[in-house]
Design a protein around this motif. Structure first.
Motif, PDB file in Angstrom:
ATOM      1  N   GLY A  58       0.819  -1.195   0.000  1.00 12.67           N
ATOM      2  CA  GLY A  58       0.000   0.000   0.000  1.00 12.67           C
ATOM      3  C   GLY A  58       0.854   1.246   0.000  1.00 12.67           C
ATOM      4  N   ASP A  59       0.390   2.298  -0.670  1.00 13.06           N
ATOM      5  CA  ASP A  59       1.192   3.521  -0.746  1.00 13.06           C
ATOM      6  C   ASP A  59       1.259   4.271   0.587  1.00 13.06           C
ATOM      7  N   SER A  60       0.384   3.895   1.541  1.00 17.92           N
ATOM      8  CA  SER A  60       0.423   4.497   2.876  1.00 17.92           C
ATOM      9  C   SER A  60       0.982   3.543   3.925  1.00 17.92           C
ATOM     10  N   ASP A  61       1.573   2.452   3.480  1.00 20.30           N
ATOM     11  CA  ASP A  61       2.152   1.462   4.396  1.00 20.30           C
ATOM     12  C   ASP A  61       3.452   2.003   4.980  1.00 20.30           C
ATOM     13  N   LEU A  62       3.603   1.932   6.300  1.00 18.81           N
ATOM     14  CA  LEU A  62       4.826   2.431   6.920  1.00 18.81           C
ATOM     15  C   LEU A  62       6.066   1.719   6.398  1.00 18.81           C
ATOM     16  N   THR A  63       5.955   0.429   6.012  1.00 19.32           N
ATOM     17  CA  THR A  63       7.126  -0.297   5.516  1.00 19.32           C
ATOM     18  C   THR A  63       7.608   0.265   4.177  1.00 19.32           C
ATOM     19  N   TYR A  64       6.678   0.774   3.372  1.00 19.76           N
ATOM     20  CA  TYR A  64       7.014   1.311   2.054  1.00 19.76           C
ATOM     21  C   TYR A  64       7.803   2.608   2.170  1.00 19.76           C
ATOM     22  N   HIS A  65       7.681   3.274   3.334  1.00 21.73           N
ATOM     23  CA  HIS A  65       8.319   4.574   3.523  1.00 21.73           C
ATOM     24  C   HIS A  65       9.581   4.495   4.373  1.00 21.73           C
ATOM     25  N   MET A  66      10.042   3.274   4.664  1.00 26.02           N
ATOM     26  CA  MET A  66      11.305   3.151   5.381  1.00 26.02           C
ATOM     27  C   MET A  66      12.451   3.625   4.485  1.00 26.02           C
ATOM     28  N   PRO A  67      13.497   4.218   5.058  1.00 27.89           N
ATOM     29  CA  PRO A  67      14.590   4.771   4.242  1.00 27.89           C
ATOM     30  C   PRO A  67      15.150   3.765   3.241  1.00 27.89           C
ATOM     31  N   GLY A  68      15.199   4.175   1.996  1.00 20.07           N
ATOM     32  CA  GLY A  68      15.777   3.354   0.940  1.00 20.07           C
ATOM     33  C   GLY A  68      14.843   2.328   0.319  1.00 20.07           C
ATOM     34  N   THR A  69      13.656   2.117   0.905  1.00 19.43           N
ATOM     35  CA  THR A  69      12.790   1.035   0.442  1.00 19.43           C
ATOM     36  C   THR A  69      12.239   1.289  -0.955  1.00 19.43           C
ATOM     37  N   LYS A  70      11.710   2.483  -1.207  1.00 24.14           N
ATOM     38  CA  LYS A  70      11.148   2.772  -2.526  1.00 24.14           C
ATOM     39  C   LYS A  70      12.218   2.652  -3.608  1.00 24.14           C
ATOM     40  N   ASP A  71      13.393   3.183  -3.333  1.00 21.95           N
ATOM     41  CA  ASP A  71      14.491   3.085  -4.306  1.00 21.95           C
ATOM     42  C   ASP A  71      14.846   1.630  -4.567  1.00 21.95           C
ATOM     43  N   TYR A  72      14.906   0.828  -3.502  1.00 22.46           N
ATOM     44  CA  TYR A  72      15.234  -0.592  -3.646  1.00 22.46           C
ATOM     45  C   TYR A  72      14.182  -1.318  -4.482  1.00 22.46           C
ATOM     46  N   ILE A  73      12.908  -1.041  -4.207  1.00 24.28           N
ATOM     47  CA  ILE A  73      11.820  -1.741  -4.898  1.00 24.28           C
ATOM     48  C   ILE A  73      11.758  -1.359  -6.374  1.00 24.28           C
ATOM     49  N   HIS A  74      11.932  -0.078  -6.669  1.00 22.88           N
ATOM     50  CA  HIS A  74      11.625   0.408  -8.017  1.00 22.88           C
ATOM     51  C   HIS A  74      12.833   0.652  -8.914  1.00 22.88           C
ATOM     52  N   ASN A  75      14.035   0.635  -8.359  1.00 25.64           N
ATOM     53  CA  ASN A  75      15.201   1.012  -9.171  1.00 25.64           C
ATOM     54  C   ASN A  75      16.238  -0.096  -9.322  1.00 25.64           C
ATOM     55  N   GLY A  76      15.779  -1.346  -9.298  1.00 23.45           N
ATOM     56  CA  GLY A  76      16.656  -2.434  -9.704  1.00 23.45           C
ATOM     57  C   GLY A  76      17.178  -3.343  -8.618  1.00 23.45           C
ATOM     58  N   GLY A  77      17.257  -2.876  -7.380  1.00 18.20           N
ATOM     59  CA  GLY A  77      17.794  -3.722  -6.318  1.00 18.20           C
ATOM     60  C   GLY A  77      16.936  -4.937  -6.030  1.00 18.20           C
ATOM     61  N   PHE A  78      15.638  -4.730  -5.947  1.00 23.11           N
ATOM     62  CA  PHE A  78      14.687  -5.807  -5.677  1.00 23.11           C
ATOM     63  C   PHE A  78      14.762  -6.860  -6.786  1.00 23.11           C
ATOM     64  N   GLN A  79      14.746  -6.410  -8.033  1.00 22.40           N
ATOM     65  CA  GLN A  79      14.794  -7.333  -9.167  1.00 22.40           C
ATOM     66  C   GLN A  79      16.096  -8.125  -9.192  1.00 22.40           C
ATOM     67  N   LYS A  80      17.190  -7.498  -8.772  1.00 16.70           N
ATOM     68  CA  LYS A  80      18.482  -8.189  -8.739  1.00 16.70           C
ATOM     69  C   LYS A  80      18.464  -9.317  -7.712  1.00 16.70           C
ATOM     70  N   ASP A  81      17.905  -9.048  -6.528  1.00 15.75           N
ATOM     71  CA  ASP A  81      17.875 -10.047  -5.462  1.00 15.75           C
ATOM     72  C   ASP A  81      16.800 -11.097  -5.665  1.00 15.75           C
ATOM     73  N   VAL A  82      15.749 -10.709  -6.395  1.00 13.28           N
ATOM     74  CA  VAL A  82      14.620 -11.622  -6.662  1.00 13.28           C
ATOM     75  C   VAL A  82      14.437 -11.666  -8.180  1.00 13.28           C
ATOM     76  N   PRO A  83      15.294 -12.394  -8.894  1.00 14.84           N
ATOM     77  CA  PRO A  83      15.316 -12.317 -10.358  1.00 14.84           C
ATOM     78  C   PRO A  83      14.028 -12.764 -11.040  1.00 14.84           C
ATOM     79  N   LEU A  84      13.212 -13.579 -10.346  1.00 15.10           N
ATOM     80  CA  LEU A  84      11.946 -14.011 -10.931  1.00 15.10           C
ATOM     81  C   LEU A  84      10.774 -13.155 -10.445  1.00 15.10           C
ATOM     82  N   LEU A  85      11.089 -11.965  -9.922  1.00 15.80           N
ATOM     83  CA  LEU A  85      10.049 -10.996  -9.568  1.00 15.80           C
ATOM     84  C   LEU A  85       9.322 -10.578 -10.839  1.00 15.80           C
TER      85      LEU A  85
END
Length: 320
Positions: A261-288
């Protein structure tokens, strides 16, 4: 909740309470804090009606599950995933792989299940908590204290008995209401002696998706079990960091859909949005395969937007 069956199953040294409905490929739902199998009530009914066997346990230390140890050291990710694997062996020995859906701590357990035993997971839908790669240079609590200070909830949860005493002042029902209706995107603090959000007596108006009957069900179970079991998961943050050293930099190699959710406190933790949307998440979870950010939605996403979440889960798993 008509037609949901309840069973007690011996797994990994505890007796686990399980709610289930339906026939077909198994979909395992793993809840978070402070929740129960009941958090998945809408998904159980929906998936059962669409050709799946929906199964949701009360995790170690929660609800009607019994025999959970008192020592925090027996609530590591190895113990929690061990419970899940033993449960799958008991209820679906004929299925090598199952679908898994996790939320909050359930999402964390699901990520570790995929790291430890990817051979058991057909596909994963995780809600709210993205994969958190292990930082080999800094323990989790050091990081949380550096970002937020000692009043941050994960830090306040560490001392046995401390936060339980704070919760006792609020009362079980009050704690449940305050957590489930929390919609602040920023960090959650528990200043010592000041209670949840600094107030014990602020009245709470329940949202349309949460009834007094729902709150009463949660409260009845937490009055029985207490909060210590669930809080013990947080107390193992640094020990989990130590135990999971062998899995540093290991990728999650199962098909994944992630929803937050866009109002989820976990989504607003430092660095989380960048990790999810700018390649880090996909690198760690290649079948995302997909990341869904739901508008005007907070942390308890599967209860707040059940129809949308039901469809998101079904649309993904029916591909496999």
């Amino acid at each position: 909740m008509e037609g949901i069956e309840h069973k007690m199953i011996s797994v990994n040294g505890i007796t686990m309470h399980v709610a289930e409905k339906g026939q077909g490929p198994l979909v395992l739902f793993i809840h978070g804090f402070p929740e129960l199998w009941y958090s998945w009530r809408h998904q159980i009914v929906y998936l059962a009606a669409h050709g799946y066997r929906a199964v949701a346990p009360d995790l170690r230390g929660y609800g009607d599950t019994t025999g959970a140890p008192t020592s925090p050291a027996q609530y590591t990710t190895l113990h929690l995933v061990g419970d899940i694997v033993a449960l799958l062996d008991a209820i679906a020995p004929e299925q090598d792989k199952v679908f898994v859906v996790g939320h909050d701590w359930g999402a964390i357990i699901a990520w570790y299940l995929c790291l430890y035993r990817p051979d058991r997971v057909k596909a994963l839908v995780n809600l709210s908590v993205a994969f958190i790669p292990r930082n080999p240079t800094m323990k989790p609590l050091e990081r949380f204290r550096a970002f937020y200070g000692d009043d941050y909830y994960m830090c306040r949860f560490q001392e046995p008995g401390d936060i339980e005493a704070e919760f006792a002042k609020v009362g079980v029902k009050g704690v449940i209401k305050k957590f489930l209706t929390y919609r602040t995107a920023g960090p959650l603090y528990f200043p010592k002696g000041e209670g949840f959000r600094g107030s014990y007596d602020c009245p709470i108006t329940l949202p349309s998706w949460l009834s007094e009957e729902d709150v009463d069900y949660y409260a009845s179970k937490f009055e029985q079990s207490g909060f210590t079991g669930g809080v013990n998961y947080y107390r193992m943050s640094d020990l989990n960091w130590e135990l999971n050293a062998p899995w540093t930099s290991v990728q999650v190699k199962v098909p994944v859909k992630f929803i937050v959710g866009d109002s989820d406190l976990t989504y607003h933790m430092p660095g989380t949005k960048d990790y999810i949307h700018n390649g880090g998440f996909q690198k760690d979870v290649p079948l995302l395969q997909e990341v869904v950010v739901m508008e005007d939605t907070a942390h308890f996403i599967q209860q707040e937007k059940p129809n949308e979440i039901n469809k998101q889960i079904y649309d993904f798993i029916q591909k496999f």
